[in-house]
Design a protein around this motif. Structure first.
Motif, short mmCIF file in Angstrom:
data_model
loop_
_atom_site.label_atom_id
_atom_site.label_comp_id
_atom_site.label_asym_id
_atom_site.label_seq_id
_atom_site.Cartn_x
_atom_site.Cartn_y
_atom_site.Cartn_z
N PHE A 94 0.87 -1.17 0.00
CA PHE A 94 0.00 0.00 0.00
C PHE A 94 0.91 1.23 0.00
CE2 PHE A 94 0.76 -1.22 4.40
CZ PHE A 94 1.14 -0.02 4.98
N THR A 95 0.37 2.36 -0.28
CA THR A 95 1.15 3.59 -0.31
C THR A 95 0.64 4.56 0.74
OG1 THR A 95 1.59 3.35 -2.68
CG2 THR A 95 1.92 5.53 -1.73
N HIS A 96 1.57 5.13 1.49
CA HIS A 96 1.20 6.14 2.49
C HIS A 96 2.34 7.13 2.64
CE1 HIS A 96 -0.52 8.06 5.98
NE2 HIS A 96 0.61 7.87 6.64
N ASP A 97 1.98 8.40 2.63
CA ASP A 97 2.94 9.48 2.83
C ASP A 97 4.11 9.37 1.85
OD1 ASP A 97 3.76 11.81 4.07
OD2 ASP A 97 4.87 10.77 5.66
N GLY A 98 3.79 9.01 0.61
CA GLY A 98 4.79 8.95 -0.43
C GLY A 98 5.70 7.75 -0.40
N ALA A 99 5.43 6.78 0.46
CA ALA A 99 6.28 5.59 0.58
C ALA A 99 5.43 4.34 0.50
CB ALA A 99 7.06 5.60 1.89
N THR A 100 6.03 3.27 -0.02
CA THR A 100 5.34 1.98 -0.09
C THR A 100 5.46 1.26 1.23
OG1 THR A 100 5.79 1.79 -2.46
CG2 THR A 100 5.23 -0.23 -1.28
N GLY A 101 4.33 0.81 1.73
CA GLY A 101 4.32 0.00 2.94
C GLY A 101 3.83 -1.40 2.61
N TYR A 102 3.96 -2.30 3.56
CA TYR A 102 3.58 -3.70 3.33
C TYR A 102 2.88 -4.28 4.55
CZ TYR A 102 6.89 -3.38 -0.54
OH TYR A 102 7.55 -2.99 -1.68
N ASN A 103 1.79 -4.99 4.28
CA ASN A 103 1.21 -5.89 5.26
C ASN A 103 1.66 -7.30 4.90
OD1 ASN A 103 -0.32 -3.89 6.63
ND2 ASN A 103 -1.96 -4.07 5.12
N LEU A 104 1.96 -8.09 5.90
CA LEU A 104 2.32 -9.49 5.70
C LEU A 104 1.17 -10.35 6.17
CD1 LEU A 104 4.27 -11.84 5.10
CD2 LEU A 104 5.24 -11.49 7.40
N ILE A 105 0.65 -11.19 5.28
CA ILE A 105 -0.46 -12.08 5.60
C ILE A 105 0.02 -13.53 5.47
CG2 ILE A 105 -2.84 -12.71 5.07
CD1 ILE A 105 -2.48 -9.79 5.89
N ALA A 106 -0.27 -14.35 6.47
CA ALA A 106 0.16 -15.75 6.47
C ALA A 106 -1.02 -16.65 6.82
CB ALA A 106 1.29 -15.96 7.48
N ASP A 107 -1.31 -17.61 5.94
CA ASP A 107 -2.41 -18.55 6.14
C ASP A 107 -1.87 -19.94 6.44
OD1 ASP A 107 -5.26 -17.35 5.30
OD2 ASP A 107 -3.71 -16.39 4.10
N TRP A 108 -2.45 -20.57 7.45
CA TRP A 108 -2.09 -21.96 7.78
C TRP A 108 -3.04 -22.87 7.01
CZ3 TRP A 108 1.70 -24.74 9.03
CH2 TRP A 108 1.54 -26.03 9.55
N PRO A 109 -2.53 -23.78 6.20
CA PRO A 109 -3.40 -24.63 5.39
C PRO A 109 -4.42 -25.40 6.25
CG PRO A 109 -1.12 -24.86 4.70
CD PRO A 109 -1.10 -24.07 5.98
N GLY A 110 -5.65 -25.46 5.76
CA GLY A 110 -6.69 -26.22 6.45
C GLY A 110 -7.67 -25.33 7.17
N GLY A 111 -8.67 -25.95 7.75
CA GLY A 111 -9.72 -25.23 8.45
C GLY A 111 -10.78 -24.71 7.49
N LEU A 160 -6.99 -20.56 10.07
CA LEU A 160 -6.12 -19.65 10.83
C LEU A 160 -5.36 -18.73 9.88
CD1 LEU A 160 -4.61 -22.02 13.54
CD2 LEU A 160 -6.75 -20.72 13.59
N ARG A 161 -5.46 -17.44 10.15
CA ARG A 161 -4.74 -16.43 9.37
C ARG A 161 -4.02 -15.50 10.33
NH1 ARG A 161 -8.61 -14.01 5.54
NH2 ARG A 161 -8.15 -15.95 4.43
N PHE A 162 -2.79 -15.17 9.99
CA PHE A 162 -1.97 -14.29 10.82
C PHE A 162 -1.55 -13.07 10.00
CE2 PHE A 162 -1.65 -18.54 12.44
CZ PHE A 162 -1.68 -18.40 13.82
N ALA A 163 -1.37 -11.94 10.67
CA ALA A 163 -1.05 -10.71 9.94
C ALA A 163 -0.09 -9.83 10.74
CB ALA A 163 -2.32 -9.94 9.62
N TRP A 164 0.77 -9.14 10.00
CA TRP A 164 1.67 -8.14 10.56
C TRP A 164 1.49 -6.86 9.76
CZ3 TRP A 164 2.31 -13.24 10.36
CH2 TRP A 164 2.68 -13.89 11.55
N TRP A 165 1.09 -5.78 10.44
CA TRP A 165 0.68 -4.55 9.77
C TRP A 165 1.80 -3.54 9.66
CZ3 TRP A 165 -3.46 -6.41 7.92
CH2 TRP A 165 -4.33 -7.16 8.69
N GLY A 166 1.78 -2.78 8.56
CA GLY A 166 2.72 -1.70 8.36
C GLY A 166 2.05 -0.34 8.54
N ALA A 167 2.85 0.67 8.84
CA ALA A 167 2.40 2.06 8.97
C ALA A 167 1.28 2.25 9.98
CB ALA A 167 1.97 2.61 7.60
N GLU A 168 1.21 1.41 10.97
CA GLU A 168 0.19 1.60 12.01
C GLU A 168 0.53 2.81 12.89
OE1 GLU A 168 -2.89 -0.89 12.34
OE2 GLU A 168 -2.04 -0.13 10.48
#
Length: 302
Positions: A94-111, A160-168
C-alpha cells in the motif's frame, strides 16, 4: 493472542462387563474429539526473534519505521520464518505518505475458509526508536504462536490467518488498508480478529483485555479472561480503539486481544531490548497460544 487426563477383576466380573458393553449402542461413542492441549513456549523460543528485530533496527538507522529499510527487513525476517514453517505468505503493498508499505499475511493450510480466526499485530516502529516493545513484542508473540501451530501440526476447525501490519504508527494505515479492500463476503468470513500491542511491558501487574464495544463480550474475550483467571493473573477490560483492532471493529468484525500497558519508553530510542520483560513476553505468548488452540477447535456460532 485452550484434555483431561481400570483394575484386575475376577473372570466372572470381566465376563459380566463384557456382556454389558455389548448392549450399549455404538452411537454412544460418537462424540466430537476433544480439543488438543495447547503447548507452552519458553523464553528461548520468543526472545531470539526480538533480538533479531533489535539488530535490524541497529543496522538501519535505529528504527523500523514505515518506508525504511528497517521495516522492509523486519517483514522479510518474519516472512522467512513463516515460509520455512509451511505457511502460505503474501506481501500486500500500500502507499502512504509517499512511501510503499507492506502488510504481511500468512495462512495456515486447512480449516473452514468460511470461518476465519485472524490474529495480528503491527510490526512497524516510529522513527525515534527501534520499537522493541511497541510493537516488536506483539509481533514476535504472534510469530511464536504461529510457529507453534506449525510445530504442533495443528488441524483447526476454523481457518487460521496471521497478519503483521505496516504504517500503524502513522495512524492505523496498514490494517485499515487491508480491511478496506476486503469484499463484504470476505469480511463476513472473519469470525474474530485478535490483536496484540505491547505484549512485553516491564513491571506488568495486569493484562488489558480488549472488550468489543459493538459486539459485547465476545467468545475471544471470555477465552482470554478465563485463561488468565485460571492462572490468577489480573485483567482489566479496555475498549476497541487506539490499535490495529480498531480497523476491524469499524468494519463490524468482532475483536479482542490484549496489551500489557504503555511502557515508560513509548516512541523513544530507549524502547529497545532492555524495555521488554522476558517473563511477561512468555506469558503473553502462552496466552495467545492457549486461546488460539481453544478457538481453533470451537465450532463457529454462525
Amino acid at each position: 493472542m485452550t484434555s483431561r487426563r481400570s483394575l484386575p477383576r475376577s473372570a466372572a466380573a470381566v465376563l459380566g462387563l463384557s456382556l454389558t458393553l455389548t448392549a450399549v449402542p455404538a452411537a454412544a461413542d460418537a462424540r466430537p474429539p476433544a480439543a488438543p492441549t495447547a503447548p507452552t513456549v519458553s523464553e528461548q523460543q520468543v526472545m531470539p526473534h526480538l533480538r533479531a528485530l533489535q539488530r535490524i533496527a541497529d543496522r538501519n538507522g535505529g528504527n523500523r519505521a514505515h518506508g525504511t529499510k528497517g521495516y522492509a527487513h523486519s517483514v522479510s525476517y518474519v516472512r522467512s520464518a513463516l515460509d520455512r514453517a509451511g505457511f502460505r505468505t503474501k506481501l500486500v503493498p500500500f502507499t502512504h505518505d509517499g512511501a510503499t508499505g507492506y502488510n504481511l499475511i500468512a495462512d495456515w493450510p486447512g480449516g473452514d475458509p468460511d470461518h476465519v480466526l485472524m490474529t495480528g499485530a503491527h510490526l512497524d516502529s516510529v522513527k525515534e526508536g527501534p520499537g522493541i516493545n511497541d510493537n516488536g513484542s506483539g509481533s514476535v508473540a504472534v510469530l511464536a504462536a504461529a510457529l507453534q501451530v506449525a510445530e504442533s501440526g495443528l488441524k483447526p476447525r476454523r481457518h487460521l490467518r496471521f497478519a503483521w501490519w505496516g504504517a500503524e504508527e502513522q495512524g492505523l494505515i496498514g490494517s485499515a488498508d487491508y480491511v478496506g479492500k476486503l469484499s463484504e463476503a470476505d469480511r463476513r468470513k472473519i469470525d474474530v480478529y485478535l490483536n496484540f500491542d505491547q505484549a512485553g511491558s516491564k513491571n506488568t501487574q495486569q493484562w488489558f483485555v480488549v472488550h468489543d464495544d459493538e459486539h459485547g463480550e465476545t467468545e475471544a474475550q471470555q477465552a482470554f479472561e478465563a485463561w488468565f483467571a485460571e492462572r490468577d493473573i489480573p485483567t482489566f477490560d479496555i475498549g476497541v480503539g487506539g490499535s490495529d483492532h480498531e480497523s476491524f471493529g469499524n468494519a463490524g468484525i468482532p475483536s479482542s486481544g490484549f496489551s500489557t500497558g504503555i511502557s515508560d519508553c513509548i516512541h523513544e530510542a530507549c524502547d529497545n531490548l532492555a524495555n521488554v520483560d522476558p517473563k511477561t513476553e512468555k506469558t503473553s505468548t502462552d496466552a495467545i497460544v492457549g486461546v488460539l488452540w481453544k478457538l481453533a477447535a470451537t465450532a463457529p456460532r454462525h
